[in-house]
Scaffold this motif. Structure first.
Motif: not given
Length: 328
Positions: A141-155
């Protein structure tokens, strides 16, 4: 002759960062379209066939279309999208994958840049699988947290400007357990089964913390946190862009900041162990827009062109923050 590089999608976040990293270099030339021609298929096709290396900073479908536009056999391609990361005939653009991978990239006509999350997951898992310390069929099981830039324009729309005060601070997604990065992680880490992958976005712009928990009782006899750490140390000794933290006695006092390496092409790995419970935590910290995107693209470009210039940027340095962001 000085090689000519065309960045298709140079106004997106990855493209803008690649442009900034390449700014001022005299060992290559950049081919750029004027604004009026950027969306013209005819002008893009001309540029794609005139260059020596085409670097695609596009959504998946647009990247596939760009590849189809390339007719001249001598054009080499780096695709920063996820369209070709498990495709036959494409070399996976993680130079640290194994000792032979830089040479494979250097000689390739088609290179697929790794995904941001898979960069951390594969870097942690593959050396352990290769060393026989982590069974290929381990229930991961892999858990990861990214900054909202990973969501694209919606972020950007949800977290910046007037929306910043009301933005949701933390969101777990991919709950259908079919995130597009899972096949990439499975294939390039050498896993027998798809791992459970639980990604999330935080209310900060960029940077990733990725964690993988292991139970020593499920690993081969004699495997310890120290042996896992030693395998990673052996694999990445002398690597420019991957660093391994020493095993820590004061792990309870440590914190992982996802933004620690922002603006750089570096990847920081660590192993934390609890002898009493027989548990181990593997961790990776890096910039989803650096080693997870633009920095890796420039690293691959240098390998393909036989250049030794390293991507610029240090933690905390500024990077372009305008333009279209592509989803992680």
């Amino acid at each position: 002759m000085t090689p000519l590089v065309f960045i298709d999608g140079d106004q997106g976040t990855t493209g803008l960062q690649v442009l900034q990293w390449l700014a001022g270099r005299s060992d290559l030339r950049l081919l750029q379209l004027p604004p009026a021609h950027r969306k013209s298929a005819a002008h893009r096709a001309e540029a794609l066939n005139d260059c020596d290396v085409a670097l695609l900073c596009l959504p998946d479908d647009a990247a596939r279309e760009a590849v189809a536009l390339v007719r001249r056999p001598g054009v080499r391609i780096i695709d920063a999208s996820s369209a070709h990361r498990t495709a036959p005939g494409w070399v996976y653009g993680l130079p640290e994958l194994d000792a032979a991978q830089p040479a494979r990239i250097a000689g390739a006509a088609r290179v697929s840049n790794p995904g941001c999350y898979p960069t951390g997951a594969v870097a942690l898992l593959k050396p352990l699988v290769d060393a026989g310390l982590l069974p290929a069929d381990y229930p991961l099981a892999i858990h990861a947290v990214s900054g909202y830039s990973g969501r694209g324009r919606a972020g950007l729309e949800d977290h910046e400007g007037a929306a910043a005060d009301t933005a949701v601070p933390f969101q777990v997604y991919g709950l259908g357990l079919n995130h597009k990065h899972v096949p990439e992680i499975q294939q390039h880490a050498g896993l027998a089964h798809p791992p459970v992958f639980v990604p999330a976005y935080g209310h900060y712009r960029q940077g990733i913390v990725l964690t993988i928990a292991l139970h020593l009782r499920l690993l081969p006899a004699g495997v310890t946190a120290a042996r896992l750490h030693a395998a990673l140390q052996a694999r990445y000794a002398g690597q420019t862009f991957i660093e391994l933290q020493p095993l820590a006695d004061d792990a309870d006092a440590q914190r992982l900041d996802p933004r620690a390496l922002n603006g750089s092409n570096r990847l920081r790995l660590a192993v934390f162990g609890q002898e009493r419970t027989g548990q181990v935590l593997l961790t990776a910290v890096f910039d989803n827009l650096g080693k997870g995107a633009a920095g890796a693209a420039v690293q691959n470009l240098d390998l393909m062109l036989g250049l030794s210039v390293e991507p610029q940027g240090e933690p905390g340095s500024s990077r372009p923050e305008s333009g279209l962001l592509q989803p992680a």
